[in-house]
Design a protein around this motif. Structure first.
Motif, mmCIF file in Angstrom:
data_model
loop_
_atom_site.group_PDB
_atom_site.id
_atom_site.type_symbol
_atom_site.label_atom_id
_atom_site.label_comp_id
_atom_site.label_asym_id
_atom_site.label_seq_id
_atom_site.Cartn_x
_atom_site.Cartn_y
_atom_site.Cartn_z
ATOM 1 N N ALA A 87 -1.134 -20.960 86.178
ATOM 2 C CA ALA A 87 -0.382 -19.648 86.571
ATOM 3 C C ALA A 87 1.165 -19.467 86.429
ATOM 4 O O ALA A 87 2.530 -19.215 85.578
ATOM 5 N N MET A 88 1.223 -20.545 87.254
ATOM 6 C CA MET A 88 2.610 -21.427 87.374
ATOM 7 C C MET A 88 3.578 -22.286 86.224
ATOM 8 O O MET A 88 4.483 -21.080 85.532
ATOM 9 N N THR A 89 2.585 -22.563 85.344
ATOM 10 C CA THR A 89 2.592 -23.008 84.045
ATOM 11 C C THR A 89 3.325 -21.873 82.780
ATOM 12 O O THR A 89 4.445 -21.169 82.746
ATOM 13 N N GLU A 90 2.163 -20.730 82.943
ATOM 14 C CA GLU A 90 3.011 -19.951 82.333
ATOM 15 C C GLU A 90 4.107 -19.087 82.596
ATOM 16 O O GLU A 90 4.393 -17.531 81.900
ATOM 17 N N SER A 91 4.155 -18.141 83.838
ATOM 18 C CA SER A 91 5.556 -17.819 84.461
ATOM 19 C C SER A 91 6.655 -18.529 84.425
ATOM 20 O O SER A 91 7.563 -17.873 83.464
ATOM 21 N N VAL A 92 6.907 -20.077 83.897
ATOM 22 C CA VAL A 92 7.970 -20.551 83.425
ATOM 23 C C VAL A 92 7.706 -20.481 82.302
ATOM 24 O O VAL A 92 9.412 -20.659 81.551
ATOM 25 N N ILE A 93 7.365 -20.692 81.615
ATOM 26 C CA ILE A 93 7.486 -20.737 80.227
ATOM 27 C C ILE A 93 8.187 -19.198 80.126
ATOM 28 O O ILE A 93 8.987 -18.986 78.829
ATOM 29 N N ALA A 94 7.304 -17.649 80.224
ATOM 30 C CA ALA A 94 7.873 -16.523 80.136
ATOM 31 C C ALA A 94 9.218 -16.780 80.928
ATOM 32 O O ALA A 94 10.032 -16.031 79.955
ATOM 33 N N ALA A 95 9.787 -17.201 81.668
ATOM 34 C CA ALA A 95 10.952 -16.511 82.346
ATOM 35 C C ALA A 95 12.232 -17.258 81.590
ATOM 36 O O ALA A 95 12.910 -16.996 81.292
#
Length: 312
Positions: A87-95
């Motif tokens: 989940a952290m990886t997905e949120s960083v990609i999105a940001a």
């Protein structure tokens, strides 16, 4: 995108790689935003410090506004990896995507699993344990985001870190005990060659990845010093302190026993193979492309000892 005058945003700025990144970026005169979950010692002059919860996607997105490069150096304890890292990886990609920034990811070597020779970026992903398998899946997620045009991604890998703020076996088992006048320990074999990565060298390599379009869309092994044995590293640490070396080996049996009382040690048994046989990272791809000057081991150890002593 090409790098512009935006911020270099360091997520996980209070960790070992994050602290080293902030220091290197400031040294280069970049606009730096240091993001962490807690306050820390004063940052270099001109650094914008932001307190945020990296586990919250909305807060990550907010901290990445106006970014040219986002460095993902955040991490959590081993036991939290399966639940938190995807989940952290997905949120960083999105940001990073929302900011139209390049994303540089701090990574390790777990996905390769046991290797019969030096590891390159093309080595098969043969991890047999859950941590290594998870790191391989995260790599796939990140490179897929690049391929699909969501965000420019470069992945920078290092081996076991040493240096100020390094949360590593080299620090916890060797440097910290030596500073207290105690016996140093080494996992596995004292005589198996092992690549160690000095954090300031690692940070310099990551900044190179973030500011060179040739690096994007690929995995890179950041230049590190020649592999050394645990015996040699321990001798260098005690030598820097002007003391005769004192060392012992921690094998699987002792790790198993200690793991009964310490979950982090129990979790670390999966990667004990890295210390039982030669564990060597090949960095020639980076060196051919960008150059590869590194700090000599003796000097890196001296600087680390001096920095730690100044904080005591």
């Amino acid at each position: 995108m090409a790098e512009t005058g935006g911020y270099h945003v360091v997520l996980g700025a209070t960790g070992g790689a994050g602290c080293a990144l902030v220091a290197e970026l400031a040294r280069q005169g970049r606009r730096v935003r240091a993001v962490g979950r807690r306050a820390t010692d004063p940052w270099p002059k001109g650094v914008e410090a932001v307190t945020a919860d990296i586990l919250r996607a909305d807060e990550v997105r907010k901290t990445c506004r106006d970014a040219a490069v986002v460095y993902h150096a955040a991490n959590v304890p081993y036991a939290q990896w399966p639940q938190v890292l995807p989940a952290m990886t997905e949120s960083v990609i999105a940001a990073a995507s929302a900011a139209d920034a390049v994303l540089v990811v701090v990574d390790n070597l777990y996905m390769y699993g046991p290797s019969s020779g030096p590891m390159t970026e093309d080595s098969p992903r043969r991890a047999s344990g859950p941590k290594g398998q998870l790191r391989a899946r995260l790599e796939e997620t990140l490179l897929a985001a690049h391929t699909r045009g969501r965000v420019g991604v470069a992945i920078g890998r290092g081996s076991d870190f040493y240096g100020l703020h390094a949360n590593s076996a080299a620090t916890m088992l060797v440097i910290e005990p030596a500073l207290r006048g105690k016996t140093a320990s080494w996992l596995g074999s004292l005589d198996a060659p092992h690549t160690l990565t000095y954090l300031p060298d690692f940070a310099r390599g990551l900044v190179t990845l973030g500011t060179n379009a040739r690096a994007w869309g690929e995995v890179w092994h950041i230049p590190s010093g020649p592999p050394v044995t645990g015996r040699t590293f321990i001798a260098e640490v005690f030598g820097a302190l002007g003391q005769p070396p004192r060392m012992r080996r921690l094998g699987r049996g002792m790790m198993t026993l200690a793991g009964l009382f310490n979950r982090q040690i129990r979790e670390a048994r999966e990667v004990l193979y890295q210390f039982e046989r030669p564990f060597v990272m090949d960095t020639s791809k980076f060196e051919r492309t960008f150059g590869g000057a590194v700090t000599p081991l003796r000097e890196g150890v001296r600087q680390t000892i001096a920095a730690l002593q100044s904080t005591q």
